[in-house]
Design an enzyme around this catalytic site. Structure first.
Site, mmCIF file in Angstrom:
data_model
loop_
_atom_site.group_PDB
_atom_site.id
_atom_site.type_symbol
_atom_site.label_atom_id
_atom_site.label_comp_id
_atom_site.label_asym_id
_atom_site.label_seq_id
_atom_site.Cartn_x
_atom_site.Cartn_y
_atom_site.Cartn_z
ATOM 1 N N ARG A 164 -78.024 12.611 -24.473
ATOM 2 C CA ARG A 164 -77.963 12.945 -23.046
ATOM 3 C C ARG A 164 -78.707 14.241 -22.763
ATOM 4 O O ARG A 164 -78.597 15.212 -23.535
ATOM 5 C CB ARG A 164 -76.503 13.058 -22.589
ATOM 6 N N ASP A 165 -79.450 14.236 -21.641
ATOM 7 C CA ASP A 165 -80.162 15.442 -21.213
ATOM 8 C C ASP A 165 -79.139 16.523 -20.867
ATOM 9 O O ASP A 165 -78.121 16.268 -20.236
ATOM 10 C CB ASP A 165 -81.047 15.127 -20.001
ATOM 11 N N ILE A 166 -79.436 17.746 -21.272
ATOM 12 C CA ILE A 166 -78.508 18.852 -21.050
ATOM 13 C C ILE A 166 -78.418 19.215 -19.562
ATOM 14 O O ILE A 166 -77.403 19.769 -19.118
ATOM 15 C CB ILE A 166 -78.924 20.066 -21.915
ATOM 16 N N HIS A 219 -91.045 12.222 -25.448
ATOM 17 C CA HIS A 219 -89.724 11.665 -25.149
ATOM 18 C C HIS A 219 -89.786 10.810 -23.909
ATOM 19 O O HIS A 219 -90.541 11.078 -22.978
ATOM 20 C CB HIS A 219 -88.675 12.771 -24.978
ATOM 21 N N ASN A 229 -93.316 12.632 -19.331
ATOM 22 C CA ASN A 229 -94.132 13.744 -18.850
ATOM 23 C C ASN A 229 -95.099 14.154 -19.961
ATOM 24 O O ASN A 229 -94.722 14.167 -21.135
ATOM 25 C CB ASN A 229 -93.241 14.930 -18.474
HETATM 26 P P1 5GP Z 1 -89.774 17.447 -20.156
HETATM 27 O O1 5GP Z 1 -89.931 18.359 -18.972
HETATM 28 O O2 5GP Z 1 -90.358 18.057 -21.417
HETATM 29 O O3 5GP Z 1 -90.233 16.057 -19.896
HETATM 30 O O4 5GP Z 1 -88.216 17.301 -20.359
HETATM 31 C C1 5GP Z 1 -87.466 18.076 -21.231
HETATM 32 C C2 5GP Z 1 -86.010 17.768 -20.963
HETATM 33 O O5 5GP Z 1 -85.256 18.240 -22.072
HETATM 34 C C3 5GP Z 1 -85.444 18.434 -19.711
HETATM 35 O O6 5GP Z 1 -84.934 17.428 -18.828
HETATM 36 C C4 5GP Z 1 -84.335 19.339 -20.261
HETATM 37 O O7 5GP Z 1 -83.194 19.373 -19.430
HETATM 38 C C5 5GP Z 1 -84.021 18.724 -21.616
HETATM 39 N N1 5GP Z 1 -83.574 19.663 -22.632
HETATM 40 C C6 5GP Z 1 -84.156 20.849 -22.945
HETATM 41 N N2 5GP Z 1 -83.497 21.452 -23.941
HETATM 42 C C7 5GP Z 1 -82.480 20.611 -24.289
HETATM 43 C C8 5GP Z 1 -81.454 20.688 -25.270
HETATM 44 O O8 5GP Z 1 -81.337 21.640 -26.043
HETATM 45 N N3 5GP Z 1 -80.588 19.643 -25.344
HETATM 46 C C9 5GP Z 1 -80.676 18.565 -24.503
HETATM 47 N N4 5GP Z 1 -79.774 17.594 -24.659
HETATM 48 N N5 5GP Z 1 -81.643 18.462 -23.565
HETATM 49 C C10 5GP Z 1 -82.531 19.479 -23.463
#
Ligand code: 5GP
Length: 117
Positions: A30-32, A100, A87
Site C-alpha cells: 500500500r502507498d504510504i 512501479h 510515472n
Molecule cells: P511516483 O511519484 O514515483 O510515481 O510515486 C512514488 C509513490 O511512492 C508515492 O505515491 C509515495 O506516496 C510512495 N512512497 C514513497 N515512499 C514510500 C514508502 O516509504 N513506503 C510506501 N509504502 N510508499 C512510499
C-alpha cells in the site's frame, strides 16, 4: 546503487510496508500516502529505474506486473474497475527511481488529468 531504492528496501523486508502480494518477480504494497481508497504500488523485485530503462530481458517481469495488478484488484474487490499509472522521470512526476505501477480504485476516479485549458 540502484538496489538501494526505498522500494528495494521494502522488497528485501528492511523497512516495513503493508505488503498485499509478493512472488518471485514482483511485490505489491500500500502507498504510504494513498490518493484513493485503494492505492497499491506494484514493483519489480529487481530494480528497473524507470519506464525508459526497460529492456526485452525485462518482459517476463513486466508482464507479471499486470497479472499481479489483476490479482490485487480481485483481492481488493475492484470489480467495477481501477486505474493503473506509471510515472516516468521528471515530466512524469516520478519520485522514486524504481519502476512501479500505481493501482488506484475503490471509487470513481474522474478524468485522468485536469486539462490546463
Ligand atoms: P511516483 O511519484 O514515483 O510515481 O510515486 C512514488 C509513490 O511512492 C508515492 O505515491 C509515495 O506516496 C510512495 N512512497 C514513497 N515512499 C514510500 C514508502 O516509504 N513506503 C510506501 N509504502 N510508499 C512510499
Amino acid at each position: 546503487m540502484p538496489e538501494d531504492t526505498i522500494f528495494a528496501k521494502i522488497v528485501r523486508g528492511e523497512i516495513p510496508a503493508d505488503v498485499v502480494y509478493r512472488d518471485e518477480h514482483v511485490t505489491a504494497f500500500r502507498d504510504i500516502h494513498p490518493q484513493a481508497p485503494v492505492h497499491v504500488l506494484i514493483v519489480p523485485n529487481r530494480v528497473i529505474p524507470s519506464a525508459l530503462d526497460v529492456t526485452e530481458e525485462d518482459e517476463p517481469v513486466l508482464g507479471r506486473l499486470f497479472t499481479a495488478a489483476r490479482r490485487v484488484a480481485e483481492q481488493e474487490g475492484l470489480a467495477d474497475g481501477f486505474r493503473l499509472i506509471v510515472n516516468c522521470r521528471a515530466h512524469g512526476g516520478q519520485e522514486v527511481d524504481h519502476l512501479h505501477l500505481h493501482l488506484m480504485g475503490g471509487e470513481p476516479l474522474g478524468p485522468m488529468r485536469v486539462r490546463r485549458r
